[in-house]
Design a protein around this motif. Structure first.
Motif, short mmCIF file in Angstrom:
data_model
loop_
_atom_site.label_atom_id
_atom_site.label_comp_id
_atom_site.label_asym_id
_atom_site.label_seq_id
_atom_site.Cartn_x
_atom_site.Cartn_y
_atom_site.Cartn_z
N SER A 36 0.91 -1.26 -0.03
CA SER A 36 0.04 0.01 -0.19
C SER A 36 0.94 1.34 -0.11
O SER A 36 1.65 1.32 0.99
CB SER A 36 -0.90 -0.24 1.24
N TYR A 57 -9.68 -3.34 -4.38
CA TYR A 57 -9.69 -3.22 -2.79
C TYR A 57 -9.99 -1.75 -2.26
O TYR A 57 -9.26 -1.22 -1.65
CB TYR A 57 -8.40 -3.79 -2.25
N ILE A 78 -3.26 -9.35 1.58
CA ILE A 78 -4.74 -9.43 1.51
C ILE A 78 -5.18 -10.77 1.57
O ILE A 78 -4.91 -11.65 0.72
CB ILE A 78 -5.25 -8.58 0.36
N VAL A 112 -12.38 -8.86 2.88
CA VAL A 112 -11.02 -9.44 2.90
C VAL A 112 -10.36 -8.55 4.12
O VAL A 112 -10.79 -7.51 4.63
CB VAL A 112 -10.34 -8.97 1.58
N SER A 113 -9.38 -8.85 4.48
CA SER A 113 -8.54 -8.17 5.39
C SER A 113 -7.04 -7.88 4.90
O SER A 113 -6.56 -8.71 4.22
CB SER A 113 -8.51 -9.14 6.72
N PHE A 114 -6.47 -6.81 5.36
CA PHE A 114 -5.21 -6.46 5.13
C PHE A 114 -4.05 -6.89 6.16
O PHE A 114 -4.23 -6.30 7.24
CB PHE A 114 -4.99 -5.10 4.84
N ASP A 148 -10.63 -5.32 9.56
CA ASP A 148 -10.01 -5.70 8.37
C ASP A 148 -8.51 -5.19 8.23
O ASP A 148 -8.01 -5.31 7.19
CB ASP A 148 -10.89 -5.18 7.39
#
Length: 316
Positions: A36, A57, A78, A112-114, A148
């Motif tokens: 990111s 995303y 992710i 989704v999760s980071f 997340d």
């Protein structure tokens, strides 16, 4: 705008676990490597292959929601969950979306999760030359954990974590040297990964049918001489009935009368040959003495060039 960089990669190892207080273990999440980038104005997401994923995303485009830094480059994974475990198949449902409408729908259907494990750039300065321990302390200061967005945790007992990951049928673990700097585009044993199962990207060189629908894929890898080597067939895995129907349609332009493999697959009599263009990620237990995969499982169809499906993956 911050320019995308190639992330630091771990080396696959087996045998004894690293010893010493400077080593920590982390869960290897079965997701998509993602960096990111925030330059103070906008966030851009870029995957390990330097492909843009900002549109896919949108949850992570508001920098202040999850990071206190005025600018940053964060490294992580992710993931999407299924049955209480990370699922590569599920996260690829999101990663493969392209249209605004499908992405909007995907945000609701496939959360989704980071999972963040490193920081390369923070508040206008590069921090890659600092130790991992210092970078992790910086992450603790700048990341705002929430449902997340999470920091990947360190565990001091690597054998115990590995045993737990085996119990839960997870992908494996990563060992990291707390004194390690972050080498952009690098790969060395200061980061090591130990897999419980093997996986690789393979090109599809043939299919078999049940009735009018494809029911198995014949898979191959390219060797150093660019020869296409058969490595096994797979029909089980995460693909739904609709996925198989879609595959049946998708392969039609690639059908050929010429076998693309230099070696002969065991299902040659039933096979319909293809120009190797379609790529899948496949998981398997081990290599057989004959050079094929034991118990391969298809995880997902991926948008990657077939030329990148090389035998070098098998030697990692």
């Amino acid at each position: 705008m911050l320019q995308p960089i190639e992330p630091f990669e771990p080396v696959v190892v087996s045998g004894t676990f690293p010893q010493g207080e400077q080593w920590v273990a982390q869960i290897k999440w079965d997701g998509v490597r993602m960096l990111s980038y925030y330059d103070g104005a906008q966030v851009n997401l870029v995957n390990r292959k330097l492909n843009p994923r900002t549109l896919q995303y949108p949850e992570f485009l508001q920098a202040s929601r999850y990071c206190r830094a005025s600018s940053f480059i964060l490294d992580g994974e992710i993931i999407a969950m299924s049955g209480g475990r990370p699922s590569f198949h599920e996260v690829m449902k999101r990663d493969s979306l392209r249209s605004a409408m499908s992405i909007e729908r995907g945000v609701k259907q496939t959360p989704v999760s980071f999972m963040i494990f490193d920081v390369l750039f923070c508040n206008g300065s590069w921090v890659v030359d600092q130790s991992l321990q210092a970078r992790q302390q910086l992450l603790e200061q700048i990341i705002i954990p929430q449902q997340d967005v999470q920091l990947v945790q360190n565990y001091p007992d690597a054998p115990a974590l590995y045993s737990l990951m085996e119990q839960y049928q997870m992908e494996g673990i990563i060992y990291k040297d707390l004194q390690s700097s972050y080498v952009v585009g690098g790969k060395d044993k200061r980061w090591q990964k130990r897999k419980i199962v093997h996986d690789l990207y393979a090109a599809v060189g043939g299919v078999t049918y049940r009735g009018k629908r494809v029911n198995a894929l014949l898979l191959g890898l390219y060797d150093e001489a660019a020869r296409f080597i058969y490595i096994g067939h797979a029909g089980g895995g995460k693909l739904s009935n609709q996925d198989w129907m879609d595959l049946t349609e998708r392969i039609q332009p690639d059908i050929t009368g010429v076998r693309p493999f230099v070696n002969e697959p065991e299902r040659s009599k039933e096979a319909v040959w293809l120009h190797p263009r379609l790529v899948v990620k496949v998981q398997f237990l081990e290599w057989t003495p004959g050079g094929t995969m034991r118990q391969p499982i298809i995880q997902a169809v991926v948008e990657l060039p077939a030329a990148g499906c090389t035998i070098s993956q098998a030697n990692l």
